[in-house]
Motif scaffolding. Structure first.
Motif, PDB file in Angstrom:
ATOM      1  N   LYS A 132      21.201 -84.608  37.751  1.00 27.82           N
ATOM      2  CA  LYS A 132      19.793 -84.924  37.979  1.00 27.82           C
ATOM      3  C   LYS A 132      19.274 -84.177  39.204  1.00 27.82           C
TER       4      LYS A 132
ATOM      5  N   GLU B 126      16.245 -81.400  39.223  1.00 27.15           N
ATOM      6  CA  GLU B 126      15.084 -81.513  40.113  1.00 27.15           C
ATOM      7  C   GLU B 126      14.904 -80.244  40.940  1.00 27.15           C
ATOM      8  N   GLN B 127      16.004 -79.702  41.427  1.00 23.04           N
ATOM      9  CA  GLN B 127      15.924 -78.478  42.220  1.00 23.04           C
ATOM     10  C   GLN B 127      15.408 -77.321  41.380  1.00 23.04           C
TER      11      GLN B 127
ATOM     12  N   LYS C 296      13.679 -77.458  38.530  1.00 22.77           N
ATOM     13  CA  LYS C 296      12.296 -77.725  38.116  1.00 22.77           C
ATOM     14  C   LYS C 296      11.340 -77.450  39.273  1.00 22.77           C
TER      15      LYS C 296
ATOM     16  N   GLU D 102       9.687 -81.421  44.984  1.00 22.17           N
ATOM     17  CA  GLU D 102      10.742 -81.707  44.004  1.00 22.17           C
ATOM     18  C   GLU D 102      12.069 -81.095  44.436  1.00 22.17           C
TER      19      GLU D 102
ATOM     20  N   LYS E 187      13.492 -83.311  47.085  1.00 22.33           N
ATOM     21  CA  LYS E 187      14.022 -84.538  46.490  1.00 22.33           C
ATOM     22  C   LYS E 187      15.397 -84.270  45.874  1.00 22.33           C
ATOM     23  N   GLY E 188      15.532 -83.143  45.188  1.00 23.24           N
ATOM     24  CA  GLY E 188      16.819 -82.767  44.609  1.00 23.24           C
ATOM     25  C   GLY E 188      17.861 -82.495  45.673  1.00 23.24           C
TER      26      GLY E 188
END
Length: 57
Positions: A8, A12-13, A15, A38, A41-42
């Motif tokens: 996940k 995220e990274q 994306k 994003e 967050k990753g």
């Protein structure tokens, strides 16, 4: 579960990186900022999982 969280984080990274690149290409600052967020967050999720691995082994 840890493998799921790691994948996940990678998603995220990736994306976020794509969103940032598209934002730069079209000149959309908001999209660029969302992409950076994003990615961050990753990165945070990945760091958390690495920390868990350190204590697990």
């Amino acid at each position: 579960m840890a493998g799921n969280e790691k994948s996940k984080a990678k998603k995220e990274q990736a994306k976020g990186k794509a969103k940032e690149a598209v934002g730069r290409a079209v000149g959309n600052e908001r999209m660029t900022a969302e992409g950076r967020a994003e990615q961050s967050k990753g990165d945070a999720r990945q760091a958390k999982e690495k920390g868990k691995d350190v204590f697990r082994h």
